[in-house]
Design a protein around this motif. Structure first.
Motif, PDB file in Angstrom:
ATOM      1  N   CYS A 247     101.724  49.348  22.153  1.00  0.00           N
ATOM      2  CA  CYS A 247     100.433  49.648  21.555  1.00  0.00           C
ATOM      3  C   CYS A 247      99.675  50.742  22.258  1.00  0.00           C
ATOM      4  O   CYS A 247      98.490  50.922  22.021  1.00  0.00           O
ATOM      5  CB  CYS A 247      99.584  48.387  21.512  1.00  0.00           C
ATOM      6  SG  CYS A 247     100.202  47.267  20.286  1.00  0.00           S
TER       7      CYS A 247
ATOM      8  N   HIS B  15      94.736  59.910  -0.664  1.00  0.00           N
ATOM      9  CA  HIS B  15      94.752  60.514   0.673  1.00  0.00           C
ATOM     10  C   HIS B  15      95.833  61.579   0.686  1.00  0.00           C
ATOM     11  O   HIS B  15      96.411  61.892  -0.372  1.00  0.00           O
ATOM     12  CB  HIS B  15      94.935  59.448   1.766  1.00  0.00           C
ATOM     13  CG  HIS B  15      96.171  58.603   1.649  1.00  0.00           C
ATOM     14  ND1 HIS B  15      97.436  59.106   1.805  1.00  0.00           N
ATOM     15  CD2 HIS B  15      96.336  57.277   1.392  1.00  0.00           C
ATOM     16  CE1 HIS B  15      98.330  58.134   1.677  1.00  0.00           C
ATOM     17  NE2 HIS B  15      97.689  57.011   1.408  1.00  0.00           N
TER      18      HIS B  15
ATOM     19  N   PHE C  32      92.388  53.985  15.263  1.00  0.00           N
ATOM     20  CA  PHE C  32      93.222  53.682  16.434  1.00  0.00           C
ATOM     21  C   PHE C  32      93.692  54.979  17.092  1.00  0.00           C
ATOM     22  O   PHE C  32      93.678  55.121  18.308  1.00  0.00           O
ATOM     23  CB  PHE C  32      94.432  52.838  16.010  1.00  0.00           C
ATOM     24  CG  PHE C  32      95.415  52.605  17.120  1.00  0.00           C
ATOM     25  CD1 PHE C  32      95.184  51.630  18.076  1.00  0.00           C
ATOM     26  CD2 PHE C  32      96.571  53.376  17.229  1.00  0.00           C
ATOM     27  CE1 PHE C  32      96.083  51.417  19.119  1.00  0.00           C
ATOM     28  CE2 PHE C  32      97.475  53.171  18.258  1.00  0.00           C
ATOM     29  CZ  PHE C  32      97.230  52.183  19.205  1.00  0.00           C
TER      30      PHE C  32
ATOM     31  N   VAL D 227      87.526  46.322   5.692  1.00  0.00           N
ATOM     32  CA  VAL D 227      87.663  44.891   5.375  1.00  0.00           C
ATOM     33  C   VAL D 227      87.890  44.047   6.631  1.00  0.00           C
ATOM     34  O   VAL D 227      88.267  42.876   6.538  1.00  0.00           O
ATOM     35  CB  VAL D 227      88.817  44.656   4.366  1.00  0.00           C
ATOM     36  CG1 VAL D 227      88.532  45.337   3.036  1.00  0.00           C
ATOM     37  CG2 VAL D 227      90.161  45.121   4.945  1.00  0.00           C
TER      38      VAL D 227
ATOM     39  N   VAL E 268      92.751  45.615  -1.122  1.00  0.00           N
ATOM     40  CA  VAL E 268      93.180  44.224  -1.023  1.00  0.00           C
ATOM     41  C   VAL E 268      92.177  43.453  -0.172  1.00  0.00           C
ATOM     42  O   VAL E 268      91.707  43.939   0.864  1.00  0.00           O
ATOM     43  CB  VAL E 268      94.591  44.137  -0.404  1.00  0.00           C
ATOM     44  CG1 VAL E 268      94.963  42.688  -0.108  1.00  0.00           C
ATOM     45  CG2 VAL E 268      95.617  44.768  -1.330  1.00  0.00           C
TER      46      VAL E 268
ATOM     47  N   TYR F 133     108.957  58.702  18.707  1.00  0.00           N
ATOM     48  CA  TYR F 133     107.588  58.397  19.143  1.00  0.00           C
ATOM     49  C   TYR F 133     107.293  59.079  20.461  1.00  0.00           C
ATOM     50  O   TYR F 133     108.042  58.929  21.436  1.00  0.00           O
ATOM     51  CB  TYR F 133     107.466  56.875  19.300  1.00  0.00           C
ATOM     52  CG  TYR F 133     106.061  56.368  19.508  1.00  0.00           C
ATOM     53  CD1 TYR F 133     105.195  56.217  18.430  1.00  0.00           C
ATOM     54  CD2 TYR F 133     105.604  56.017  20.777  1.00  0.00           C
ATOM     55  CE1 TYR F 133     103.904  55.734  18.611  1.00  0.00           C
ATOM     56  CE2 TYR F 133     104.317  55.537  20.965  1.00  0.00           C
ATOM     57  CZ  TYR F 133     103.473  55.393  19.874  1.00  0.00           C
ATOM     58  OH  TYR F 133     102.203  54.913  20.059  1.00  0.00           O
TER      59      TYR F 133
ATOM     60  N   ALA G 257      96.815  44.374   6.484  1.00  0.00           N
ATOM     61  CA  ALA G 257      96.856  45.036   5.174  1.00  0.00           C
ATOM     62  C   ALA G 257      97.826  46.213   5.161  1.00  0.00           C
ATOM     63  O   ALA G 257      98.745  46.272   4.333  1.00  0.00           O
ATOM     64  CB  ALA G 257      95.460  45.489   4.765  1.00  0.00           C
TER      65      ALA G 257
ATOM     66  N   GLY H 193      96.253  52.095   0.505  1.00  0.00           N
ATOM     67  CA  GLY H 193      95.393  53.187   0.060  1.00  0.00           C
ATOM     68  C   GLY H 193      95.786  53.820  -1.252  1.00  0.00           C
ATOM     69  O   GLY H 193      95.404  54.957  -1.523  1.00  0.00           O
TER      70      GLY H 193
ATOM     71  N   GLY I  82      93.189  47.640   9.893  1.00  0.00           N
ATOM     72  CA  GLY I  82      93.297  47.759  11.355  1.00  0.00           C
ATOM     73  C   GLY I  82      93.090  49.167  11.877  1.00  0.00           C
ATOM     74  O   GLY I  82      93.043  49.390  13.079  1.00  0.00           O
TER      75      GLY I  82
ATOM     76  N   ARG J 185      90.021  50.538   4.851  1.00  0.00           N
ATOM     77  CA  ARG J 185      90.457  50.360   6.246  1.00  0.00           C
ATOM     78  C   ARG J 185      90.627  48.880   6.566  1.00  0.00           C
ATOM     79  O   ARG J 185      89.792  48.055   6.232  1.00  0.00           O
ATOM     80  CB  ARG J 185      89.430  50.973   7.200  1.00  0.00           C
ATOM     81  CG  ARG J 185      89.701  50.611   8.656  1.00  0.00           C
ATOM     82  CD  ARG J 185      88.736  51.242   9.615  1.00  0.00           C
ATOM     83  NE  ARG J 185      89.012  52.660   9.788  1.00  0.00           N
ATOM     84  CZ  ARG J 185      88.311  53.445  10.609  1.00  0.00           C
ATOM     85  NH1 ARG J 185      87.309  52.952  11.298  1.00  0.00           N
ATOM     86  NH2 ARG J 185      88.623  54.717  10.723  1.00  0.00           N
TER      87      ARG J 185
HETATM   88  C1  LIG Z   1     100.930  51.215  18.153  1.00  0.00           C
HETATM   89  C2  LIG Z   1     101.477  50.903  16.799  1.00  0.00           C
HETATM   90  C3  LIG Z   1     102.492  49.950  16.677  1.00  0.00           C
HETATM   91  C4  LIG Z   1     103.019  49.646  15.419  1.00  0.00           C
HETATM   92  N1  LIG Z   1     103.998  48.706  15.309  1.00  0.00           N
HETATM   93  C5  LIG Z   1     104.521  48.427  14.083  1.00  0.00           C
HETATM   94  C6  LIG Z   1     105.531  47.434  13.911  1.00  0.00           C
HETATM   95  O1  LIG Z   1     105.934  46.754  14.852  1.00  0.00           O
HETATM   96  N2  LIG Z   1     106.036  47.238  12.663  1.00  0.00           N
HETATM   97  C7  LIG Z   1     105.618  47.956  11.588  1.00  0.00           C
HETATM   98  O2  LIG Z   1     106.125  47.747  10.490  1.00  0.00           O
HETATM   99  N3  LIG Z   1     104.652  48.883  11.720  1.00  0.00           N
HETATM  100  C8  LIG Z   1     104.096  49.135  12.926  1.00  0.00           C
HETATM  101  N4  LIG Z   1     103.122  50.084  13.042  1.00  0.00           N
HETATM  102  C9  LIG Z   1     102.721  50.849  11.863  1.00  0.00           C
HETATM  103  C10 LIG Z   1     101.685  50.089  11.049  1.00  0.00           C
HETATM  104  O3  LIG Z   1     102.337  49.096  10.292  1.00  0.00           O
HETATM  105  C11 LIG Z   1     100.973  51.058  10.086  1.00  0.00           C
HETATM  106  O4  LIG Z   1     100.311  52.045  10.813  1.00  0.00           O
HETATM  107  C12 LIG Z   1     100.022  50.298   9.174  1.00  0.00           C
HETATM  108  O5  LIG Z   1      99.766  51.055   8.028  1.00  0.00           O
HETATM  109  C13 LIG Z   1      98.727  49.992   9.891  1.00  0.00           C
HETATM  110  O6  LIG Z   1      97.930  49.144   9.132  1.00  0.00           O
HETATM  111  P1  LIG Z   1      96.386  49.013   9.503  1.00  0.00           P
HETATM  112  O7  LIG Z   1      95.798  48.091   8.524  1.00  0.00           O
HETATM  113  O8  LIG Z   1      96.251  48.727  10.948  1.00  0.00           O
HETATM  114  O9  LIG Z   1      95.892  50.504   9.317  1.00  0.00           O
HETATM  115  P2  LIG Z   1      94.828  51.221   8.374  1.00  0.00           P
HETATM  116  O10 LIG Z   1      94.756  52.588   8.940  1.00  0.00           O
HETATM  117  O11 LIG Z   1      93.577  50.453   8.272  1.00  0.00           O
HETATM  118  O12 LIG Z   1      95.527  51.235   6.964  1.00  0.00           O
HETATM  119  C14 LIG Z   1      96.734  51.915   6.701  1.00  0.00           C
HETATM  120  C15 LIG Z   1      96.709  52.432   5.251  1.00  0.00           C
HETATM  121  O13 LIG Z   1      96.433  51.343   4.375  1.00  0.00           O
HETATM  122  C16 LIG Z   1      95.180  51.534   3.708  1.00  0.00           C
HETATM  123  N5  LIG Z   1      94.466  50.248   3.709  1.00  0.00           N
HETATM  124  C17 LIG Z   1      93.931  49.594   4.770  1.00  0.00           C
HETATM  125  N6  LIG Z   1      93.377  48.449   4.376  1.00  0.00           N
HETATM  126  C18 LIG Z   1      93.567  48.363   3.047  1.00  0.00           C
HETATM  127  C19 LIG Z   1      93.229  47.391   2.068  1.00  0.00           C
HETATM  128  N7  LIG Z   1      92.576  46.282   2.399  1.00  0.00           N
HETATM  129  N8  LIG Z   1      93.585  47.616   0.784  1.00  0.00           N
HETATM  130  C20 LIG Z   1      94.248  48.754   0.439  1.00  0.00           C
HETATM  131  N9  LIG Z   1      94.591  49.710   1.320  1.00  0.00           N
HETATM  132  C21 LIG Z   1      94.258  49.510   2.619  1.00  0.00           C
HETATM  133  C22 LIG Z   1      94.454  52.604   4.482  1.00  0.00           C
HETATM  134  O14 LIG Z   1      93.563  53.330   3.662  1.00  0.00           O
HETATM  135  C23 LIG Z   1      95.603  53.445   5.007  1.00  0.00           C
HETATM  136  O15 LIG Z   1      96.027  54.346   4.017  1.00  0.00           O
HETATM  137  C24 LIG Z   1     102.551  50.350  14.281  1.00  0.00           C
HETATM  138  C25 LIG Z   1     101.517  51.276  14.409  1.00  0.00           C
HETATM  139  C26 LIG Z   1     100.984  51.558  15.653  1.00  0.00           C
HETATM  140  C27 LIG Z   1      99.883  52.574  15.771  1.00  0.00           C
END
Ligand SMILES: Cc1cc2nc3c(=O)[nH]c(=O)nc-3n(C[C@H](O)[C@H](O)[C@H](O)COP(=O)(O)OP(=O)(O)OC[C@H]3O[C@@H](n4cnc5c(N)ncnc54)[C@H](O)[C@@H]3O)c2cc1C
Length: 514
Positions: free
Chosen positions: A19, A507, A78, A135, A241, A434, A181, A236, A118, A116
């Motif tokens: 992370c 986007h 993040f 959310v 959701v 990465y 999400a 997105g 996480g 948004r």
């Molecule tokens: C350090 C790190 C480790 C990770 N490890 C893994 C892993 O182990 N396995 C894996 O599969 N992925 C992993 N990821 C990738 C991660 O799954 C994606 O980045 C994921 O899209 C993050 O979701 P989020 O909700 O945190 O992000 P956000 O940036 O909030 O959302 C991601 C996308 O979804 C949209 N979105 C968010 N919330 C909603 C909602 N409620 N309804 C509709 N659209 C929405 C946003 O607009 C954006 O386009 C990792 C990422 C990081 C940075």
């Protein structure tokens, strides 16, 4: 990420290590070098009176630039790469009705919307110069029978914490601050996915607010095409959701194996490792991680096993023997599911949240470049040599990095290619290229790292599928429709036509109406 964090690949700390982090400091802001960044759409400046009407109509909070301290935190993603983007408002929704109100308000005032959860989008697609509809506060988690109902703002820390306390879990990712999400809608890789499927594969139902600000529930029988699209189509795209329902599995013990090898052994180790997708039972999952940082490249291999420890140990030791290499370390431990998933966070769950998003959270944001590939067949020796040569080149050029290669197959492949929008069912290996940087890295440094990681895709093109993982969204991929979705893109466009024909949710790499 500092040297200690990067090198601490003990199984217990795998998740936190992944992370990022390091001491946070104000990033140097430079103009973006990469053009294909969030489409911030129409930007309008509203009056205080106009914002007041929104405040009066939501239960949650409307955070404006004038709310200095809360705004300075609420706007941040993040990834520090997007710190130069200042939304006009962050709406922290308290319920699905707030999401409806926020969507209506944004449409009325022609504000671009960024949903948004996480905030971990690699492309910065959950921020905007318009309005973030956040959310994060919709984070309730409950269990009835084997169905886990999870608010769309829940972080993986809380998902693992609350479900494992009840003896169950869902397949999910390794970074605890990730939101449920984004993870779910893009697929969702994790250490039990060969046994239980991707996160999206256990999804039973979704509550979503559409572009018309209508709250609908979708599942296999209702709005089934939308339900299909939300399992792999990426966040997105179709609406916001508010809640997911997942089928949970029993959370029993996990045996973790880990071995470190000299980089001289990379070709031999990798050649055997990739065959495990076909050889090992679904209960065994593995990663191969070539890393080149602070003292030269090396290879780490780890396995997470749900089958009896003795059976797993035999298969693991066979793997080591088949490589013909002698690992510098070779360890094994069996722990509870909860301990493995939460690692050191088990004893202090509250601190395992981003410090910018939660009071008491200590996890730091990160800077990085990343891209991805999928491989449907064994990579032949020429391909492994090409990968090794590129790693050596980057290392001698003074660039750090790692490749996170996941063993796929198993349950992921048992689900039909057309059953969900996730298109990479036949892949046996995924690669995430990465490059972690210190959080204070400049945008120019991050963009250079991004280009380096994207460059691996060209190196491996003769052997990869050309696909890429939408959850490791890479703004530099130009044929992203094909890369993320393959043959599913047209059907996704048809779903987009039905639920968001005017492209309210957009986007830099979002699905366009047909
Ligand atoms: C350090 C790190 C480790 C990770 N490890 C893994 C892993 O182990 N396995 C894996 O599969 N992925 C992993 N990821 C990738 C991660 O799954 C994606 O980045 C994921 O899209 C993050 O979701 P989020 O909700 O945190 O992000 P956000 O940036 O909030 O959302 C991601 C996308 O979804 C949209 N979105 C968010 N919330 C909603 C909602 N409620 N309804 C509709 N659209 C929405 C946003 O607009 C954006 O386009 C990792 C990422 C990081 C940075």
């Amino acid at each position: 990420m500092d040297r200690r964090q990067f090198l601490s690949f003990s199984a217990a700390s795998i998740f936190l290590t992944a992370c990022g982090g390091g001491e946070s400091s104000a990033p140097e802001v430079t103009p973006p070098l990469i053009d294909n960044r969030p489409d911030t759409g129409v930007v309008s400046k509203l009056t205080n009176e106009q914002w007041q009407t929104l405040k009066d109509n939501v239960l949650g909070r409307v955070i404006l630039p004038t709310d200095e301290q809360p705004y300075s935190l609420a706007r941040l993603s993040f990834s520090t790469r997007f710190d130069h983007i200042y939304p006009q408002a962050v709406v922290k929704c308290a319920n699905a009705q707030d999401v409806q109100t926020a969507i209506r308000f944004a449409k009325e005032h022609e504000l671009h919307i960024a949903p948004r959860s996480g905030s971990h989008s690699y492309g910065g697609y959950s921020t905007t110069e318009g309005m973030i509809i956040d959310v994060a506060d919709l984070n309730d988690i409950s269990l009835q029978g084997d169905i886990a109902t999870i608010g769309s703002g829940a972080r993986l820390t809380d998902v693992y914490d609350q479900l494992t306390q009840q003896g169950v879990s869902i397949p999910a990712g390794s970074c605890l601050s990730v939101g449920i999400a984004g993870l779910t809608m893009g697929g969702g890789f994790g250490v039990v996915d060969r046994a239980h499927g991707l996160t999206c594969d256990t999804l039973q139902a979704v509550e979503i607010v559409t572009a018309d600000a209508e709250i609908i529930s979708c599942d296999a029988n209702n709005h089934s095409e939308l339900f299909w699209a939300l399992r792999g189509g990426g966040g997105g795209n179709f609406g916001i959701v508010t809640q997911f329902k997942f089928k949970a599995h029993e959370a029993n013990g996990i045996t973790v194996f880990e071995a470190n090898f000299s980089f001289d052994d990379f070709e031999d180790v990798f050649a055997v490792w990739q065959t495990l997708a076909e050889q090992w039972p679904n209960e065994m999952w593995a990663q191969c991680l070539p890393t080149w940082v602070f003292g030269g490249p090396r290879v780490n291999v780890r396995a997470f096993c749900l089958n009896p420890a003795a059976e797993a140990e035999t298969l693991w030791q066979n793997f080591i023997a088949q490589t013909g290499a002698t690992p510098s370390s070779n360890t094994q431990s069996t722990s509870s599911y909860r301990s493995v998933m939460l690692g050191t966070c088990e004893s202090n769950v509250a601190s395992c949240h981003l410090s910018t998003q939660f009071e008491g959270g200590t996890m730091q944001r990160s800077a990085f470049g990343a891209s991805s590939d999928f491989f449907n067949s064994l990579i032949p020796p020429a391909g492994v040599r090409a990968l090794k040569a590129e790693i050596e080149q980057q290392n001698s050029d003074g660039h750090n990095g790692m490749i996170i290669m996941n063993l796929l197959g198993g349950k992921i492949d048992e689900i039909g290619e057309g059953e969900t929008a996730y298109p990479h069912r036949k892949a046996i290996v995924s690669a995430e290229y990465y490059l972690p940087l210190h959080p204070s890295a400049s945008n120019a440094q991050i963009d250079t790292a991004q280009a380096k990681q994207n460059g691996f895709r060209q190196v491996m093109a003769p052997w990869s599928t050309g696909g890429a993982y939408v959850n490791y969204i890479d703004p530099l991929i130009t044929d992203w429709q094909q890369a993320y979705y393959g043959e599913h893109y047209q059907k996704l466009q048809a779903v987009k036509n039905q639920y968001d024909p005017t492209n309210v949710f957009n986007h830099g790499q979002s699905i366009l109406p047909a």
